[in-house]
Scaffold this motif. Structure first.
Motif, PDB file in Angstrom:
ATOM      1  N   ASP A   1      -2.672-105.330 -57.151  1.00 58.77           N
ATOM      2  CA  ASP A   1      -1.498-104.565 -56.745  1.00 58.77           C
ATOM      3  C   ASP A   1      -0.296-104.936 -57.610  1.00 58.77           C
ATOM      4  O   ASP A   1       0.426-104.071 -58.115  1.00 58.77           O
ATOM      5  CB  ASP A   1      -1.211-104.840 -55.267  1.00 58.77           C
ATOM      6  N   GLU A   2      -0.092-106.231 -57.796  1.00 59.11           N
ATOM      7  CA  GLU A   2       1.005-106.707 -58.646  1.00 59.11           C
ATOM      8  C   GLU A   2       0.848-106.215 -60.082  1.00 59.11           C
ATOM      9  O   GLU A   2       1.815-105.787 -60.719  1.00 59.11           O
ATOM     10  CB  GLU A   2       1.040-108.232 -58.610  1.00 59.11           C
TER      11      GLU A   2
ATOM     12  N   LEU B   1      -0.698-103.525 -61.233  1.00 57.99           N
ATOM     13  CA  LEU B   1      -0.406-102.098 -61.374  1.00 57.99           C
ATOM     14  C   LEU B   1       1.087-101.809 -61.261  1.00 57.99           C
ATOM     15  O   LEU B   1       1.667-101.119 -62.110  1.00 57.99           O
ATOM     16  CB  LEU B   1      -1.165-101.303 -60.309  1.00 57.99           C
ATOM     17  N   LYS B   2       1.723-102.355 -60.237  1.00 51.99           N
ATOM     18  CA  LYS B   2       3.142-102.051 -60.013  1.00 51.99           C
ATOM     19  C   LYS B   2       4.008-102.547 -61.158  1.00 51.99           C
ATOM     20  O   LYS B   2       4.923-101.843 -61.612  1.00 51.99           O
ATOM     21  CB  LYS B   2       3.593-102.669 -58.695  1.00 51.99           C
ATOM     22  N   GLU B   3       3.740-103.756 -61.646  1.00 52.31           N
ATOM     23  CA  GLU B   3       4.573-104.320 -62.702  1.00 52.31           C
ATOM     24  C   GLU B   3       4.398-103.564 -64.016  1.00 52.31           C
ATOM     25  O   GLU B   3       5.375-103.284 -64.722  1.00 52.31           O
ATOM     26  CB  GLU B   3       4.259-105.806 -62.879  1.00 52.31           C
ATOM     27  N   ASN B   4       3.162-103.214 -64.342  1.00 46.82           N
ATOM     28  CA  ASN B   4       2.931-102.487 -65.592  1.00 46.82           C
ATOM     29  C   ASN B   4       3.474-101.061 -65.519  1.00 46.82           C
ATOM     30  O   ASN B   4       3.998-100.551 -66.520  1.00 46.82           O
ATOM     31  CB  ASN B   4       1.437-102.469 -65.914  1.00 46.82           C
ATOM     32  N   MET B   5       3.364-100.431 -64.369  1.00 48.78           N
ATOM     33  CA  MET B   5       3.933 -99.091 -64.229  1.00 48.78           C
ATOM     34  C   MET B   5       5.456 -99.146 -64.338  1.00 48.78           C
ATOM     35  O   MET B   5       6.083 -98.232 -64.881  1.00 48.78           O
ATOM     36  CB  MET B   5       3.490 -98.474 -62.904  1.00 48.78           C
ATOM     37  N   ARG B   6       6.059-100.235 -63.845  1.00 47.16           N
ATOM     38  CA  ARG B   6       7.514-100.392 -63.974  1.00 47.16           C
ATOM     39  C   ARG B   6       7.911-100.581 -65.433  1.00 47.16           C
ATOM     40  O   ARG B   6       8.857 -99.945 -65.927  1.00 47.16           O
ATOM     41  CB  ARG B   6       7.979-101.588 -63.136  1.00 47.16           C
TER      42      ARG B   6
ATOM     43  N   GLY C   1       5.295 -92.586 -63.719  1.00 43.91           N
ATOM     44  CA  GLY C   1       5.023 -92.322 -62.315  1.00 43.91           C
ATOM     45  C   GLY C   1       3.764 -91.495 -62.167  1.00 43.91           C
ATOM     46  O   GLY C   1       3.171 -91.037 -63.150  1.00 43.91           O
TER      47      GLY C   1
ATOM     48  N   ASP D   1      -0.579 -90.281 -54.502  1.00 43.42           N
ATOM     49  CA  ASP D   1      -0.438 -91.612 -53.911  1.00 43.42           C
ATOM     50  C   ASP D   1      -1.642 -92.489 -54.260  1.00 43.42           C
ATOM     51  O   ASP D   1      -2.782 -92.021 -54.296  1.00 43.42           O
ATOM     52  CB  ASP D   1      -0.329 -91.516 -52.384  1.00 43.42           C
TER      53      ASP D   1
ATOM     54  N   MET E   1      -3.355 -99.147 -52.099  1.00 48.23           N
ATOM     55  CA  MET E   1      -3.916-100.413 -52.539  1.00 48.23           C
ATOM     56  C   MET E   1      -4.448-101.201 -51.339  1.00 48.23           C
ATOM     57  O   MET E   1      -3.787-101.298 -50.303  1.00 48.23           O
ATOM     58  CB  MET E   1      -2.861-101.240 -53.258  1.00 48.23           C
TER      59      MET E   1
END
Length: 309
Positions: free
Chosen positions: A97-98, A100-105, A110, A114, A117
């Motif tokens: 989860d971390e 995916l979110k960090e790399n997408m940031r 975007g 939906d 996770m």
């Protein structure tokens, strides 16, 4: 009956080759896609396989090594750019989860759908649907890693029309009730479903090893799989390397399949040291004959037991 097949999207270990992409495979089942691992660039073979961008989908990641998870970013972006709208579910280690979110940031992209996770915290059932479940077992690798099994529930037995007619049951609604396993009362007589329905028919079981050393726990976890996909990074000539890197040899994979009572074994995750896989296949077949070697885009049909002569 539900048709099911497995398609290999990447079969190389650690680094890709001209012929093999990084680890990924998908089970296509009743209009749903169950994807296991997503090595870098796997979306290319996903597209070539014409799996569809807007299908029901679950993604299961075995562990957080790059050759098994980095491609998830590209796959999600590709799905979004192709207009996907249906949510999908992703299952794996807490760091996924971390990641995916960090790399997408950082990359600043975007998605048009939906992503749900799900962190796997322990062995056991990962997800349960009405007619199957996916379970996981701890693997033995350099970092926390999971092996998976897709297990279909038993199907009802075959409806015996002749038996139903002997009870003078009219065709239609009452047939459906009996087929659903419920008893009925007809003409004042109790008629049990088991009197007109045969024995339950076994579902199918598919095992996915991920990266691991062979263990007694995995031998039990994969018991009686109809199909086992197991890593065989090395041959016996590199046994010490397998020990050092917490991988398996082809011979070890075959020995585990034999001891687990598996029906069919497919080897994958090959070291780039092996330009072709015949030596690995021969080693495996010396102890478990019904073994094949995976290739990118190879399709393996998974029939029901009663369909196999």
């Amino acid at each position: 009956m539900v048709n099911m097949k497995l398609i290999f999207l990447g079969t190389s270990a650690s680094t890709p080759t001209a012929e093999r992409g990084l680890s990924s495979m998908v089970i296509q089942r009743d209009g749903e896609l169950l994807l296991f691992d997503a090595g870098e660039g796997m979306q290319r073979n996903f597209i070539r396989s014409r799996l569809g961008m807007n299908k029901r989908m679950k993604i299961f990641v075995t562990h957080m090594h790059g050759d098994h998870c980095i491609g998830l970013l590209g796959l999600l972006q590709t799905l979004s750019l192709h207009g996907r709208l249906i949510p999908l579910d992703v299952y794996g280690h807490g760091k996924l989860d971390e990641f995916l979110k960090e790399n997408m940031r950082i990359v600043n992209f975007g998605l048009g759908f939906d992503v749900n996770m799900h962190t796997i915290r322990s062995e056991g059932v990962v997800v349960r649907e009405k007619d199957y479940e996916v379970t996981c077992c701890e693997a033995d690798h350099l970092i926390p890693s999971f092996s998976y099994c897709l297990v279909e529930f038993d199907r009802p037995g075959i409806f015996d029309v002749g038996a139903a007619r002997r009870f003078h049951i009219p065709e239609g609604r009452l047939y459906g009730i009996l087929q659903n396993g419920e008893d009925i009362v007809y003409n004042g007589e109790l008629i049990r479903s088991c009197q007109v329905i045969g024995q339950p028919r076994a579902g199918r079981k598919i095992g996915i090893s991920g990266d691991t050393r062979p263990t007694r726990k995995l031998r039990d976890f994969f018991r009686e799989c109809d199909l086992l996909v197991y890593e065989s990074t090395y041959g016996q000539d590199r046994y010490n390397k397998a020990l050092e890197n917490f991988h398996s040899t082809a011979l070890e994979a075959a020995s585990l399949a034999r001891d687990s009572g598996v029906r069919k074994l497919v080897l994958t995750h090959f070291s780039t040291r092996y330009k072709e896989t015949s030596v690995l296949l021969n080693e495996a077949r010396s102890v478990f004959r019904n073994t094949e070697a995976a290739e990118d885009l190879k399709i393996v049909e998974i029939p029901y037991k009663e369909s196999v002569s």
